[in-house]
Write a protein that holds these residues in place. Structure first.
Motif, PDB file in Angstrom:
ATOM      1  N   UNK A  12     -25.454  34.378   3.249  1.00 22.32           N
ATOM      2  CA  UNK A  12     -26.341  35.500   2.944  1.00 22.32           C
ATOM      3  C   UNK A  12     -27.795  35.185   3.299  1.00 22.32           C
ATOM      4  N   UNK A  13     -28.024  34.808   4.560  1.00 17.46           N
ATOM      5  CA  UNK A  13     -29.368  34.445   5.001  1.00 17.46           C
ATOM      6  C   UNK A  13     -29.659  35.123   6.336  1.00 17.46           C
ATOM      7  N   UNK A  14     -30.755  35.893   6.432  1.00 19.58           N
ATOM      8  CA  UNK A  14     -31.068  36.595   7.681  1.00 19.58           C
ATOM      9  C   UNK A  14     -31.422  35.657   8.830  1.00 19.58           C
ATOM     10  N   UNK A  15     -31.674  34.382   8.517  1.00 25.60           N
ATOM     11  CA  UNK A  15     -31.992  33.411   9.577  1.00 25.60           C
ATOM     12  C   UNK A  15     -30.751  32.707  10.115  1.00 25.60           C
ATOM     13  N   UNK A  16     -29.583  33.188   9.723  1.00 30.43           N
ATOM     14  CA  UNK A  16     -28.325  32.619  10.205  1.00 30.43           C
ATOM     15  C   UNK A  16     -27.558  33.668  11.005  1.00 30.43           C
ATOM     16  N   UNK A  17     -27.222  33.348  12.236  1.00 30.58           N
ATOM     17  CA  UNK A  17     -26.426  34.253  13.070  1.00 30.58           C
ATOM     18  C   UNK A  17     -25.404  33.434  13.843  1.00 30.58           C
ATOM     19  N   UNK A  18     -24.611  34.097  14.672  1.00 34.11           N
ATOM     20  CA  UNK A  18     -23.556  33.400  15.409  1.00 34.11           C
ATOM     21  C   UNK A  18     -23.362  34.008  16.785  1.00 34.11           C
ATOM     22  N   UNK A  19     -23.023  33.133  17.731  1.00 34.50           N
ATOM     23  CA  UNK A  19     -22.604  33.536  19.066  1.00 34.50           C
ATOM     24  C   UNK A  19     -21.146  33.139  19.220  1.00 34.50           C
ATOM     25  N   UNK A  20     -20.308  34.096  19.565  1.00 37.66           N
ATOM     26  CA  UNK A  20     -18.877  33.826  19.718  1.00 37.66           C
ATOM     27  C   UNK A  20     -18.455  34.208  21.124  1.00 37.66           C
ATOM     28  N   UNK A  21     -17.739  33.319  21.783  1.00 36.45           N
ATOM     29  CA  UNK A  21     -17.271  33.584  23.142  1.00 36.45           C
ATOM     30  C   UNK A  21     -15.983  32.862  23.427  1.00 36.45           C
ATOM     31  N   UNK A  22     -15.637  32.808  24.700  1.00 36.65           N
ATOM     32  CA  UNK A  22     -14.397  32.143  25.096  1.00 36.65           C
ATOM     33  C   UNK A  22     -14.716  30.863  25.867  1.00 36.65           C
ATOM     34  N   UNK A  23     -14.224  30.742  27.071  1.00 43.18           N
ATOM     35  CA  UNK A  23     -14.313  29.481  27.792  1.00 43.18           C
ATOM     36  C   UNK A  23     -15.742  29.005  28.039  1.00 43.18           C
ATOM     37  N   UNK A  24     -16.685  29.931  28.179  1.00 42.99           N
ATOM     38  CA  UNK A  24     -18.059  29.528  28.468  1.00 42.99           C
ATOM     39  C   UNK A  24     -18.642  28.655  27.362  1.00 42.99           C
ATOM     40  N   UNK A  25     -18.203  28.876  26.115  1.00 41.44           N
ATOM     41  CA  UNK A  25     -18.694  28.048  25.007  1.00 41.44           C
ATOM     42  C   UNK A  25     -18.280  26.601  25.223  1.00 41.44           C
TER      43      UNK A  25
END
Length: 230
Positions: A144-157
Motif C-alpha cells: 500500500x505505497x504509491x512509490x511501489x510499482x511493477x513492470x511485468x513482461x515475458x522474455x525481454x525481462x
C-alpha cells in the motif's frame, strides 16, 4: 523333474533378474535424462548470458551511463509509471522468478524506507505461463505505497535482468538510478543454492536480498538506510 517343473524353475529364477535389469535400466535412463536436461539448461543459460551482454550494451546497463527506458513496449505496468529521469531516484528490483512476499517483503520494505523520494519498481517475468500478473498486483497491494510499482513482461525481462533464482550471480538483482536516470549501482544476485524445503529457501533468500538492497542504498545515500534525504 518334469519339463513343466523345469520351466517354472527357470521362470522363478529369471523373474527377479529381469526385474533388477528393468529397475537398473530405468535408473540409468533417468540419470541420462537428467544429465541431458542439465546440459541443455547450461547451454541455454550460456546463450542467454551472451545475448544479455549484447542487449546491455545497447541499453546502457553500465554505472555512470543513462539507462534506456522504457525497456519494452509490451511491458505491463502496475501502479504508477516509474518517473525515470524526472528528478526521482529509481530502484529496479528483479524479482523473477519468485514473486513471493515471504521472500521479498524485507527487501522491499528496506527499499521503501531508505528515502521518501525513492521510487521502487519490481521487475518480473511471466515465466513460461506459470506466473500470473494478479500475483504481482497482490504483492504491490500488500505494501500500500504509491512509490511501489511493477513492470511485468515475458522474455525481454530475462534477457535484460536474468533469472536470479536459476542463474544466481549471473543475473542482476537491482539497478539503482539517480534522479537524472543515470545508473549509480548494478548489483548481481547472491550465490544460488539448492534447497530441500521451501522454508530453507525462504530463510536463505530473505536476509541476503535485504542486505544487498540495504548496502546499495546506503552507498548511494551515504547514510544508514531509513534516514531522511534525497
Amino acid at each position: 523333474m518334469r519339463g513343466w517343473d523345469w520351466f517354472k524353475l527357470i521362470v522363478l529364477i529369471l523373474l527377479p533378474i529381469n526385474a533388477w535389469l528393468a529397475v537398473h535400466f530405468y535408473i540409468y535412463h533417468q540419470k541420462q535424462k537428467a544429465l541431458s536436461l542439465r546440459e541443455n539448461l547450461k547451454a541455454e543459460l550460456s546463450e542467454e548470458a551472451r545475448v544479455r551482454q549484447i542487449i546491455h550494451k545497447w541499453f546502457g546497463f553500465k554505472e555512470g551511463q543513462s539507462i534506456r527506458y522504457p525497456f519494452h513496449p509490451s511491458a505491463l505496468v502496475f501502479g504508477s509509471h516509474p518517473p525515470v529521469g524526472m528528478g526521482t531516484p529509481i530502484l529496479f528490483l528483479n524479482i523473477s522468478t519468485r514473486a513471493d512476499k515471504e521472500i521479498w517483503d524485507l527487501a522491499i520494505k528496506e527499499a521503501l524506507k531508505a528515502s521518501p523520494y525513492l521510487h521502487v519498481v519490481l521487475v518480473h517475468e511471466m515465466w513460461r505461463g506459470l506466473s500470473k500478473p494478479s500475483k504481482i498486483q497482490e504483492l504491490i497491494k500488500g505494501f500500500n505505497n504509491p512509490r511501489l510499482s511493477a513492470l511485468v513482461g515475458e522474455r525481454w525481462v530475462r534477457q535484460l535482468f536474468g533469472q536470479g533464482f536459476i542463474e544466481g550471480e549471473g543475473a542482476i538483482l537491482l539497478i539503482l538510478c539517480d534522479g537524472q536516470g543515470v545508473i549509480r549501482a548494478i548489483v548481481p544476485y547472491p550465490e544460488r543454492k539448492e534447497f530441500k524445503t521451501w522454508e530453507e529457501e525462504v530463510a536463505y533468500w530473505r536476509p541476503k536480498l535485504q542486505q544487498a538492497v540495504k548496502r546499495a542504498l546506503e552507498k548511494f545515500y551515504g547514510k544508514p538506510s531509513g534516514a531522511q534525504g534525497r
